[in-house]
Design a protein around this motif. Structure first.
Motif, mmCIF file in Angstrom:
data_model
loop_
_atom_site.group_PDB
_atom_site.id
_atom_site.type_symbol
_atom_site.label_atom_id
_atom_site.label_comp_id
_atom_site.label_asym_id
_atom_site.label_seq_id
_atom_site.Cartn_x
_atom_site.Cartn_y
_atom_site.Cartn_z
ATOM 1 N N ASP A 13 70.547 77.398 42.942
ATOM 2 C CA ASP A 13 69.879 76.382 43.605
ATOM 3 C C ASP A 13 68.986 75.058 43.543
ATOM 4 N N GLN A 14 69.870 74.707 42.251
ATOM 5 C CA GLN A 14 69.413 73.674 42.008
ATOM 6 C C GLN A 14 70.540 72.016 42.924
ATOM 7 N N LEU A 15 71.400 72.807 43.556
ATOM 8 C CA LEU A 15 72.350 71.962 44.437
ATOM 9 C C LEU A 15 71.996 72.312 45.618
ATOM 10 N N ASN A 16 71.186 73.183 46.230
ATOM 11 C CA ASN A 16 70.722 73.662 47.350
ATOM 12 C C ASN A 16 69.418 72.338 47.505
ATOM 13 N N ARG A 17 69.110 72.430 46.582
ATOM 14 C CA ARG A 17 67.583 71.620 46.202
ATOM 15 C C ARG A 17 67.866 69.855 46.197
ATOM 16 N N PHE A 18 69.115 69.706 45.960
ATOM 17 C CA PHE A 18 69.707 68.481 46.068
ATOM 18 C C PHE A 18 69.943 67.714 48.132
ATOM 19 N N LEU A 19 70.600 69.205 48.322
ATOM 20 C CA LEU A 19 71.521 69.107 50.050
ATOM 21 C C LEU A 19 69.801 68.835 50.733
ATOM 22 N N ALA A 20 68.836 70.040 50.450
ATOM 23 C CA ALA A 20 68.112 70.214 51.281
ATOM 24 C C ALA A 20 67.137 68.599 51.817
ATOM 25 N N LYS A 21 67.041 67.731 50.257
ATOM 26 C CA LYS A 21 66.002 66.545 49.460
ATOM 27 C C LYS A 21 67.226 65.350 50.224
#
Length: 75
Positions: A13-21
């Protein structure tokens, strides 16, 4: 200590947030390094060293490719 499934999902989830941001703003080097930590945790490793020692060669290659892309985003 093995990473629990919950911790793997949290890291994912944190990795996905980084990529989205990163699609909105350019991440810092520190944010990219943090994302790499989440990356190896999604594979169930406590550290990059553990992943590189215990994972199958194909998984290591895939990890390295994604890591390289994460770092490129922050440059």
């Amino acid at each position: 200590m093995p990473i629990s499934d919950y911790e793997k999902l949290k890291a994912y989830d944190q990795l996905n947030r980084f990529l989205a941001k990163s699609m909105e703003t350019k991440p810092t080097k520190e944010q990219a390094e943090d994302a790499v930590k989440h990356l190896f945790r999604t594979y169930g490793a406590e550290s990059e060293e553990e992943l590189l020692q215990k994972a199958e060669p194909e998984l290591i290659d895939y990890y390295k490719e994604i890591k390289t892309e994460i770092i490129k985003i922050a440059k």
